[in-house]
Design a protein around this motif. Structure first.
Motif, PDB file in Angstrom:
ATOM      1  N   ASP A 255      -1.466  16.517  85.428  1.00  0.00           N
ATOM      2  CA  ASP A 255      -2.105  17.270  84.348  1.00  0.00           C
ATOM      3  C   ASP A 255      -1.089  17.937  83.417  1.00  0.00           C
ATOM      4  O   ASP A 255      -1.417  18.297  82.290  1.00  0.00           O
ATOM      5  CB  ASP A 255      -3.046  18.334  84.931  1.00  0.00           C
ATOM      6  N   ARG A 256       0.144  18.115  83.886  1.00  0.00           N
ATOM      7  CA  ARG A 256       1.166  18.772  83.063  1.00  0.00           C
ATOM      8  C   ARG A 256       1.982  17.772  82.242  1.00  0.00           C
ATOM      9  O   ARG A 256       2.379  18.062  81.116  1.00  0.00           O
ATOM     10  CB  ARG A 256       2.136  19.549  83.952  1.00  0.00           C
ATOM     11  N   TYR A 257       2.273  16.602  82.819  1.00  0.00           N
ATOM     12  CA  TYR A 257       3.218  15.678  82.207  1.00  0.00           C
ATOM     13  C   TYR A 257       2.557  14.350  81.854  1.00  0.00           C
ATOM     14  O   TYR A 257       1.422  14.078  82.256  1.00  0.00           O
ATOM     15  CB  TYR A 257       4.416  15.458  83.147  1.00  0.00           C
ATOM     16  N   ASP A 258       3.275  13.534  81.134  1.00  0.00           N
ATOM     17  CA  ASP A 258       2.754  12.247  80.691  1.00  0.00           C
ATOM     18  C   ASP A 258       2.438  11.362  81.900  1.00  0.00           C
ATOM     19  O   ASP A 258       3.317  11.084  82.730  1.00  0.00           O
ATOM     20  CB  ASP A 258       3.789  11.558  79.784  1.00  0.00           C
ATOM     21  N   ARG A 259       1.192  10.901  81.992  1.00  0.00           N
ATOM     22  CA  ARG A 259       0.740  10.164  83.164  1.00  0.00           C
ATOM     23  C   ARG A 259       1.428   8.810  83.288  1.00  0.00           C
ATOM     24  O   ARG A 259       1.777   8.369  84.384  1.00  0.00           O
ATOM     25  CB  ARG A 259      -0.787  10.000  83.091  1.00  0.00           C
ATOM     26  N   ARG A 260       1.627   8.146  82.174  1.00  0.00           N
ATOM     27  CA  ARG A 260       2.289   6.836  82.181  1.00  0.00           C
ATOM     28  C   ARG A 260       3.733   6.962  82.675  1.00  0.00           C
ATOM     29  O   ARG A 260       4.190   6.159  83.503  1.00  0.00           O
ATOM     30  CB  ARG A 260       2.240   6.250  80.773  1.00  0.00           C
TER      31      ARG A 260
END
Length: 423
Positions: free
Chosen positions: A76-81
């Motif tokens: 939820d904090r960082y880019d999922r990809r």
């Protein structure tokens, strides 16, 4: 979105971003099935102990649970990809160490180092992968997308164990693990080629400490009646089935006299059940409703698990395992789709990790108990007890809000209203 608008969209399989993601993850699933079979065979060949197999499964599972506590916060904090690519590359490097080390002889201790770290990275990847579906397709296509992904994963997993069994029998289980390591490179390359839609942020949410953010996901689960019931019942179900594959491998090799190739054939053909379940889940949920579909699937799982230990032939074990995997697929896709549909996007990673961490928490202990009991009392007694427990889980669902959950997850339906998203 209106029906006419939805009808005017191109089929999901023609969506290039989804298609690239779909192919990359299918290739990864095919390779991952090599480790699914090769790691237990590697331990069994080196130690001859089903209890050691269970202990390794337990240690790896515990690492996965711990990673799940903070995995959702990261997602939820960082880019999922980006997180998915990092997890793939981590597993590529660590799994590659195993066949290299095995050139000098068995090093079982290395598996107790590599596998927990890989399972932790895998948990972060899985949380990100589940939330990524929300950023790949429209909300009304989530169940369809999950069904297609799971069906293709399973189709790839049909060939994977078959080949893994052949490779393990001819070249050794360590070589099969090397194939798995290479699959993560393909997955990372596919993810690098796509872009996800941006996460829908809630401007009113203030970032907190990681544990507090994880607890926000846990509170959402607890306040949503259906998700709360699912979490409790699945915790028991996972305890009863987490070591099932280890017991299955032991039963086929020890009781039925099968080889590594035989085990690969059993798991490969049985994976057709997962394909069937993934294809059936969307129409089943539309026609029968969430509750009836989920409860029915887990009841049949119980009968299938009990039957595996009683079966005295490899074909019978294969058929029953296929039934088990079919119903496991139906139940799993139902609960995953429900979470994706009713959870706010900015909370989805934390809710997913809280859900998995909670209901997988008992899994490592279950794996130890199941494999120890199989070695002491035999696979038949263990599978009968586990199957009866799974049936009780399904019966328990009849006395919870799960039973009343309908086919659609509209916010206006009883038991399916999103819980408050705030802390």
């Amino acid at each position: 979105m209106s029906r006419s608008t939805a009808a005017g969209r191109a089929p999901l399989w023609r969506d290039r971003t989804f298609g690239t993601y779909w192919i990359a993850q299918s290739l990864s699933a095919a390779g991952d099935s090599f480790a699914y079979l090769a790691v237990p065979l590697l331990v069994l060949k080196a130690t001859g102990s089903v209890a050691q197999m269970g202990l390794l499964t337990a240690v790896a599972g515990a690492a996965s649970v711990v990673a799940g506590i903070f995995g959702g916060v990261l997602v939820d904090r960082y880019d999922r990809r980006t997180l998915m690519i990092v997890a793939d590359l981590t597993r590529l490097l660590l799994y590659a160490l195993v066949p290299l080390a095995w050139l000098a002889g068995p090093h079982v201790w290395l598996l107790f180092v590599v596998l927990p770290i890989c399972e932790a990275a895998g948990m972060v990847f899985q949380v990100a992968a589940v939330t990524a579906v929300r950023n790949l397709v429209d909300r009304d296509r989530i169940t369809e997308a999950n069904g297609r992904l799971q069906a293709t994963y399973a189709a790839a997993a049909v060939l994977g164990p078959l080949l893994a069994g052949v490779v393990a029998a001819r070249f050794g289980p360590a070589t099969a693990i090397a194939v798995n390591a290479a699959s993560f490179a393909l997955s990372a390359a596919g993810l690098w080629l796509i872009r996800l839609r941006p996460v829908q942020a809630d401007e009113g949410v203030v970032r907190q400490r990681p544990l507090a953010e994880f607890l926000a996901g846990a509170r959402f689960l607890w306040r949503q009646p259906v998700l709360r019931a699912l979490t409790v019942l699945l915790s028991v179900f996972i305890f009863l089935t987490y070591g099932f594959v280890d017991v299955l491998i032991y039963h086929v090799t020890h009781d039925l006299g099968g080889s590594g190739g035989t085990v690969g054939t059993v798991l490969g053909l049985a994976a057709l059940g997962t394909v069937a379940g993934a294809l059936l889940v969307a129409p089943l949920r539309r026609r029968r409703g969430f509750g009836a579909t989920w409860i029915g699937a887990h009841a049949i799982c119980g009968f299938a698990v009990a039957g595996v230990g009683i079966a005295t032939s490899v074909p019978a074990v294969t058929a029953l395992t296929a039934v088990y995997l079919c119903c496991l697929s139906v139940g799993g896709i139902c609960s995953m789709s429900l979470r994706q549909e009713i959870t706010p996007d900015h909370l989805l990673g934390r809710v997913t990790s809280a859900f998995w961490s909670t209901h997988y928490a008992l899994g490592p202990a279950g794996a130890v108990v199941l494999t120890w009991a199989a070695g002491r009392y035999g696979a038949q007694a263990v599978t009968l007890a586990a199957g009866a427990g799974c049936l009780l889980v399904a019966v328990g669902g009849l006395f919870t809000p799960i039973r009343r959950a309908g086919a659609e997850s509209a916010a206006g339906q009883p038991g399916l209203r999103p819980a408050p998203a705030g802390g």
